[in-house]
Design a protein around this motif. Structure first.
Motif, PDB file in Angstrom:
ATOM      1  N   LEU A 130       0.849  -1.181   0.000  1.00 29.31           N
ATOM      2  CA  LEU A 130       0.000   0.000   0.000  1.00 29.31           C
ATOM      3  C   LEU A 130       0.889   1.236   0.000  1.00 29.31           C
ATOM      4  O   LEU A 130       1.458   1.610   1.035  1.00 29.31           O
ATOM      5  N   GLY A 131       1.015   1.837  -1.173  1.00 25.76           N
ATOM      6  CA  GLY A 131       1.852   3.012  -1.283  1.00 25.76           C
ATOM      7  C   GLY A 131       3.296   2.709  -0.934  1.00 25.76           C
ATOM      8  O   GLY A 131       3.915   1.800  -1.508  1.00 25.76           O
ATOM      9  N   ALA A 132       3.835   3.436   0.016  1.00 20.82           N
ATOM     10  CA  ALA A 132       5.236   3.282   0.412  1.00 20.82           C
ATOM     11  C   ALA A 132       5.462   2.081   1.320  1.00 20.82           C
ATOM     12  O   ALA A 132       6.603   1.746   1.633  1.00 20.82           O
ATOM     13  N   PHE A 133       4.382   1.406   1.726  1.00 22.50           N
ATOM     14  CA  PHE A 133       4.481   0.332   2.710  1.00 22.50           C
ATOM     15  C   PHE A 133       4.354  -1.047   2.067  1.00 22.50           C
ATOM     16  O   PHE A 133       3.579  -1.248   1.123  1.00 22.50           O
ATOM     17  N   GLU A 134       5.103  -1.998   2.600  1.00 28.60           N
ATOM     18  CA  GLU A 134       4.949  -3.410   2.248  1.00 28.60           C
ATOM     19  C   GLU A 134       4.937  -4.200   3.542  1.00 28.60           C
ATOM     20  O   GLU A 134       5.885  -4.111   4.327  1.00 28.60           O
ATOM     21  N   ILE A 135       3.860  -4.960   3.761  1.00 29.70           N
ATOM     22  CA  ILE A 135       3.714  -5.731   4.987  1.00 29.70           C
ATOM     23  C   ILE A 135       3.652  -7.202   4.613  1.00 29.70           C
ATOM     24  O   ILE A 135       2.680  -7.657   3.990  1.00 29.70           O
ATOM     25  N   ASP A 136       4.687  -7.937   4.960  1.00 26.52           N
ATOM     26  CA  ASP A 136       4.759  -9.375   4.705  1.00 26.52           C
ATOM     27  C   ASP A 136       4.306 -10.083   5.980  1.00 26.52           C
ATOM     28  O   ASP A 136       5.072 -10.241   6.931  1.00 26.52           O
ATOM     29  N   ILE A 137       3.046 -10.500   5.987  1.00 25.31           N
ATOM     30  CA  ILE A 137       2.465 -11.079   7.199  1.00 25.31           C
ATOM     31  C   ILE A 137       3.077 -12.437   7.509  1.00 25.31           C
ATOM     32  O   ILE A 137       3.298 -12.788   8.668  1.00 25.31           O
ATOM     33  N   GLN A 138       3.375 -13.211   6.466  1.00 24.71           N
ATOM     34  CA  GLN A 138       3.956 -14.536   6.673  1.00 24.71           C
ATOM     35  C   GLN A 138       5.308 -14.442   7.368  1.00 24.71           C
ATOM     36  O   GLN A 138       5.599 -15.180   8.311  1.00 24.71           O
ATOM     37  N   ARG A 139       6.153 -13.517   6.891  1.00 20.98           N
ATOM     38  CA  ARG A 139       7.510 -13.390   7.435  1.00 20.98           C
ATOM     39  C   ARG A 139       7.610 -12.357   8.555  1.00 20.98           C
ATOM     40  O   ARG A 139       8.688 -12.122   9.089  1.00 20.98           O
ATOM     41  N   GLN A 140       6.491 -11.713   8.896  1.00 19.22           N
ATOM     42  CA  GLN A 140       6.462 -10.741   9.987  1.00 19.22           C
ATOM     43  C   GLN A 140       7.447  -9.599   9.733  1.00 19.22           C
ATOM     44  O   GLN A 140       8.257  -9.228  10.588  1.00 19.22           O
ATOM     45  N   ARG A 141       7.364  -9.024   8.528  1.00 23.13           N
ATOM     46  CA  ARG A 141       8.259  -7.930   8.167  1.00 23.13           C
ATOM     47  C   ARG A 141       7.456  -6.768   7.607  1.00 23.13           C
ATOM     48  O   ARG A 141       6.483  -6.969   6.871  1.00 23.13           O
ATOM     49  N   ASP A 145       9.264   2.484   2.114  1.00 21.04           N
ATOM     50  CA  ASP A 145      10.124   2.948   1.018  1.00 21.04           C
ATOM     51  C   ASP A 145      11.245   1.948   0.729  1.00 21.04           C
ATOM     52  O   ASP A 145      12.390   2.326   0.437  1.00 21.04           O
ATOM     53  N   GLY A 146      10.915   0.659   0.855  1.00 22.81           N
ATOM     54  CA  GLY A 146      11.879  -0.386   0.546  1.00 22.81           C
ATOM     55  C   GLY A 146      12.845  -0.729   1.656  1.00 22.81           C
ATOM     56  O   GLY A 146      13.646  -1.667   1.524  1.00 22.81           O
ATOM     57  N   GLU A 147      12.772  -0.015   2.771  1.00 26.61           N
ATOM     58  CA  GLU A 147      13.674  -0.261   3.891  1.00 26.61           C
ATOM     59  C   GLU A 147      12.913  -0.906   5.045  1.00 26.61           C
ATOM     60  O   GLU A 147      11.833  -0.444   5.421  1.00 26.61           O
ATOM     61  N   PRO A 148      13.464  -2.003   5.625  1.00 23.16           N
ATOM     62  CA  PRO A 148      12.774  -2.647   6.750  1.00 23.16           C
ATOM     63  C   PRO A 148      12.706  -1.741   7.975  1.00 23.16           C
ATOM     64  O   PRO A 148      13.634  -0.967   8.249  1.00 23.16           O
TER      65      PRO A 148
END
Length: 229
Positions: A130-141, A145-148
């Motif tokens: 969603l926009g600048a965010f990426e939420i990987d629920i499986q890996r809990q990450r 903006d591409g930075e954890p």
């Protein structure tokens, strides 16, 4: 499942409603892009069924809004009067999970709806973008903006829940029960503390496209903020 239909042809709309309700689904139907987006802001659907051509826009417009504001968890089935490769590819690239060529055949339509429903219920955990965010629920990450972003377990659980429930009014008690559990020995101030931390870590003040808005005496609403062109 509760299914939201975008279809401007009243006869088609009535037919889709009949088939889906006979298959024990509930339905809400709208005839324009504007009406449908307004409904998506107020109502939560388990699946979206979208006609590719609408009076005030296209299925691509709705897909872009839905994926940008609701994420990738909700399955979307597109209805198109054209089965040429260009149209199908455009629908899938815009974010559709599947498509059905109009006029739809009831057995095929219900089979595809059921298949998408099974995919959601199978337990496969989505990666939300969603926009600048990426939420990987499986890996809990969670990445911004591409930075954890370094989050505690509860901070991640709370952020993932917020991104899966945009636009909904969420009370402190509701969030406390969902994230910490009914028997947790904490109070609602814990929710406020974690919300404050997430605002700082994730920029949830609107600067990154999302804002965590307090609702006095109740809780919070997680809202998408339109960025200037």
């Amino acid at each position: 499942m509760h299914i939201g239909i975008a279809e401007d042809d009243q006869d088609q709309q009535d037919l889709l409603r009949l088939w889906l309700e006979e298959a024990n689904h509930t339905v809400a139907a709208h005839g324009t892009v504007a009406q449908y987006i307004d409904a998506l802001k107020k109502e939560r659907f388990d699946m979206l069924l979208i006609d590719w051509m609408l009076p005030d826009g296209t299925g691509a417009d709705l897909l872009q809004w839905a994926r940008g504001n609701l994420g990738w968890e909700t399955p979307i089935l597109v209805l198109t009067a054209r089965d040429d490769e260009e149209t199908v590819v455009s629908a899938l690239q815009a974010g559709a999970d599947d498509y059905v060529v109009k006029p739809p055949k009831p057995a095929e339509l219900l089979a595809r709806v059921a298949a998408l429903g099974r995919r959601v219920r199978s337990g496969a955990l989505p990666v939300l973008r969603l926009g600048a965010f990426e939420i990987d629920i499986q890996r809990q990450r969670l990445s911004l903006d591409g930075e954890p972003v370094m989050l505690t377990q509860k901070e991640f659980d709370l952020s993932a829940y917020l991104f899966q429930n945009p636009g909904k009014l969420l009370s402190r008690d509701h969030l406390l029960n969902k994230i910490w559990g009914l028997n947790a020995e904490v109070d609602t101030r814990t929710v406020d503390t974690h919300v404050s931390r997430l605002r700082k870590k994730l920029g949830l003040d609107g600067s990154k496209g999302w804002k965590l808005v307090p609702v006095y005496g109740v809780g919070y609403r997680f809202e998408r903020i339109e960025q200037p062109a």
